[in-house]
Design an enzyme around this catalytic site. Sequence first.
Site: not given
Length: 551
Positions: A69, A284, A286, A378, A505, A508, A514
């Site tokens: 991506s 890519d 998207d 966003a 948060r 991952g 963050r």
Amino acid sequence: MGGRFRPVYAFAREMHPRASNAPTLPYGTAGFRTKALHLEHVAYRMGLLAVLRSRVKNGATIGLMITASHNLEPDNGVKLIDPHGEMFDMSWEPLATKLANVSDTDLSSVVEEIVDMHNIDMRLKASVFIGMDTRYTSPVLCTAATNGVLAIQGTPTEYGIVTTPMLHFFVRCRNTSNEYGIPSEEGYYLKLVNAFKKLRGPNPTNSSYKPLLYLDGANGVGGKKMNVLKKKLDGLLDVSIFNMGGNGGKLNLNCGADFVKVQQKPPVGVPVELNQRVASLDGDADRIVYYYLDNSETFHLLDGDRIATLLAGYLMSLIKKCQLTDLKLGLVQTAYANGASTEYISDKLCVPVACVKTGVKYLHHEALKFDIGVYFEANGHGTIIYSDKAKASIKAASTDDGLNNDQRDAASKMLAMIDLTNETVGDALSDMFLVETVLQHNGWDVHQWMQAYEDLPCRQLKVSVEDRNVITTKDAERKCVKPDGLQEKIDSLVSKYPKGRAFVRPSGTEDIVRVYAESTTKEDTDRLAAEVACAVYELANGVGDAPTVPQ
């Protein structure tokens, strides 16, 4: 080692072995993504898994896309696509992770375990569509994936270089017996172009909209495909394409949607024209964001929040015009959506807003709860989903003799909007046509689009911690549950600032937390973000240098 699948192990060992020092990789929202040199065995194994998934779904076609991506060119990735063109079922993500990371010696046993777990009939036919982006490493990974499909008697169909949304589209088309469209590049182009032409009327009186669009192709596949599409538009939209991958341009390097969004500045390779509307794709295709430079050369970003509000407002006007007010239109955001956009959607557009955890898969699933669900992150990844009820109601209204011509015309426009939308996943090319349709209908230039509402200043920070798992959240990641006292401290800090908002948060993938903050001025926003970061550092066993608060 499993006895039934010894050839799987033997072929993997000889052709696509897992190196002893290969990193452990999780299957996440973006599938697997890392340096390309670590992915050949993963691509092979996902070929195996795609066949198993196809057989679980009674032979329905599964998609396998080779892409990283918006990442830079040395990276690559592998992700799977479920039968309706949607993202891979979350319940199968742990299976993908296990299969990708097991040793070659145990590979056959894990395949056998998945077969037994899901009672898979290995005699069933299996179909896998495979696509790849423009990275120089993609052909090798594509070959590995194809070999994985063949290793357990699946049927691979290679599409070569395509955008990720195109492959999602092809999968949906095949599994709906071409009802959704024709599963080919030409079928994809035909559906978009025909719908765009139906919607594209003459410019409204006193329109500020100009049909010239600059497009930043991120040196990826999107610019190449748009170069084909533009020739089919009969001049209805004049697209000047830059960063098409020639002249030494590197994929996503100093260009593309992610660069423009994160750096808040124009990409390299696009001419500077004041007040010119520019759309930036990612590698890519998207994701899409828009931007422009005003007369003082100040940069203005029109991101996923702006796109979502533009589209939702137009759809709400059509719904009211054709009297389909029983259809429930909703907009889905994450906590990272600017608070001003949420207020505008709720108070001005009167559209319900739902908030979910970060990750496209969560937005997509929430959008399915509405008759018409608009979702955008966003970063510019998003689309619109229409329920069967909505499609039937809109189609009926388009020919209802009880409605007047204007009302039936509004319903016909909504039918064309449905065809112009790639409902399977965020699609930068489809979204671009949707945006251009609404801008022309409204007669808006970029200034008028930007003036719909004023973003609150926002700031994001990262705080290093010893263990990110000490932070847990709820309420779509907007409230912190642990460690004790942190949410109370955040609430106290937020209360000091006008329109203050902040949340934290855990990452991952790495041991960082963050921090996001908003307020009415940049100075207050910077101070709030730093104060929240300090609170995280103090209460979550921070490491490294403590954050400092601006004076």
